[in-house]
Design a protein around this motif. Structure first.
Motif, PDB file in Angstrom:
ATOM      1  N   TRP A  52     -13.122  -8.114 -37.187  1.00 51.37           N
ATOM      2  CA  TRP A  52     -11.953  -6.873 -36.967  1.00 51.37           C
ATOM      3  C   TRP A  52     -11.614  -6.697 -35.523  1.00 51.37           C
ATOM      4  N   ARG A  53     -10.439  -6.337 -35.352  1.00 53.64           N
ATOM      5  CA  ARG A  53      -9.847  -6.136 -33.933  1.00 53.64           C
ATOM      6  C   ARG A  53      -9.290  -4.756 -33.893  1.00 53.64           C
ATOM      7  N   VAL A  54      -9.774  -3.793 -33.080  1.00 53.63           N
ATOM      8  CA  VAL A  54      -9.229  -2.546 -32.796  1.00 53.63           C
ATOM      9  C   VAL A  54      -8.553  -2.353 -31.296  1.00 53.63           C
ATOM     10  N   ARG A  55      -7.681  -1.757 -31.295  1.00 48.56           N
ATOM     11  CA  ARG A  55      -7.116  -1.206 -29.986  1.00 48.56           C
ATOM     12  C   ARG A  55      -6.917   0.082 -29.580  1.00 48.56           C
ATOM     13  N   GLY A  56      -7.303   0.547 -28.392  1.00 45.25           N
ATOM     14  CA  GLY A  56      -7.652   1.873 -28.226  1.00 45.25           C
ATOM     15  C   GLY A  56      -6.795   2.446 -27.149  1.00 45.25           C
TER      16      GLY A  56
END
Length: 333
Positions: free
Chosen positions: A270-274
């Protein structure tokens, strides 16, 4: 290494003999409808005769309402001090958070980098918080059956986390909000020095009840040390043994403004950008064995997360760094 976690662990543990024994709980929350979020922490350090209480609210108008106190604490019988109280209603299922007290109102949350000045030069308001937290995810963590920390570098003998839903009311001065959102809670016990990690990155986020995550990267002075976390996805908890974190920094003091994290389990990634919406820097000081001052900065960023499929979530990005010559040690990574 096995990990033990029982319903009784939701309550307070026997006070250990270590001078720096700590038992603490932490809760965060964000309600995108109200535009309000925050976190709450109580820690008992009874062998030191003190505690730690933190109330931090990210208000819809961009201000941060904040309070930190070190109340007198001489036992480990309850998490109830300095106007804040946590109660276990049903282990692993439901807990409550309440606070009655003052908060300082910060138009510029970065002013808390100099807490003495920030508390002296900004206005105060009365604050009331009443929140009920209920289970969303399965539990993550517990107490390992064999020691996992080196002497002098202890941070938590036992530690667990859980994604939660939180609802209730928050009042700051004349303004009251009804909140209904999602967050994460944790519970730790055992010896703790805030100076034990060289630096760490602790990322939490929720995109409703069906998706959430926690990513942790902890560095020691002399080794890469640990990376891990979990993803809650459509009713299943995925343990992640690999976590990669990339950071964009801003300003001369190097605060994080954007984060990208990749969490990998045995089955998928999973890849998340904040994007950091608001950040307040906190500080802890301790005199080291050689008599020198040791200064730790903990930057607390309320963060909007974007998933690969376009969904949006919210949570906290907490960056702890030891400061050497005034600079955070983990910026180069």
């Amino acid at each position: 290494m096995g990990v033990r976690l029982e319903p009784q662990d939701e309550y307070l543990h026997e006070l250990g003999p270590e001078p720096n024994f700590n038992e603490s709980m932490y809760f965060n929350l964000y309600d995108p409808g109200a535009g309000l979020g925050g976190f709450f922490r109580l820690g008992n350090r009874a062998n030191e005769g003190t505690g730690e209480m933190t109330c931090c609210l990210y208000l819809p108008d961009g201000r941060v309402a904040f309070m930190f106190k070190r109340p007198t604490v001489t036992s480990n019988d309850a998490l109830d001090a300095a106007g804040m109280a946590f109660e276990v209603v049903r282990p692993f299922e439901e807990l409550t958070v309440s606070y009655r007290g003052k908060v300082v109102l910060l138009d510029d949350p970065l002013a808390m980098a100099e807490p003495r000045t920030a508390f002296a030069e900004n206005p105060y308001a009365e604050c009331e918080v009443d929140l009920t937290y209920r289970r969303v995810s399965d539990m993550f963590g517990g107490e390992p059956d064999t020691p996992h920390e080196r002497p002098g570098e202890e941070f938590a003998r036992g530690h667990y986390e859980q994604l939660v839903a939180g609802a209730g009311t928050v009042r700051v001065g004349e303004d009251t909000w009804t909140v209904d959102g999602f967050g994460l809670r944790d519970h730790s016990w055992g010896p703790r020095f805030w100076q034990a990690p060289w630096y760490y990155r602790w990322l939490t986020g929720n995109a409703g009840p069906d998706f959430g995550f926690m990513a942790s990267r902890v560095a020691r002075r002399d080794s890469d040390d640990t990376r891990g976390g979990f993803v809650w996805d459509e009713g299943r908890l995925h343990l992640c043994r690999s976590v990669e974190v990339r950071t964009e920094w801003t300003g001369e003091d190097s605060y994080h403004r954007a984060v990208e994290a990749v969490l990998t389990s045995s089955e998928r990634q999973w890849r998340v950008r904040g994007r950091v919406l608001s950040l307040i820097p906190l500080r802890n000081r301790r005199t080291g064995p050689d008599g020198d001052a040791m200064v730790t900065r903990i930057s607390e960023g309320m963060t909007e997360w974007t998933l690969e499929d376009g969904r949006t979530g919210y949570g906290l990005s907490e960056y702890l760094d030891q400061l050497v010559d005034g600079a955070p040690v983990g910026v180069a990574e």
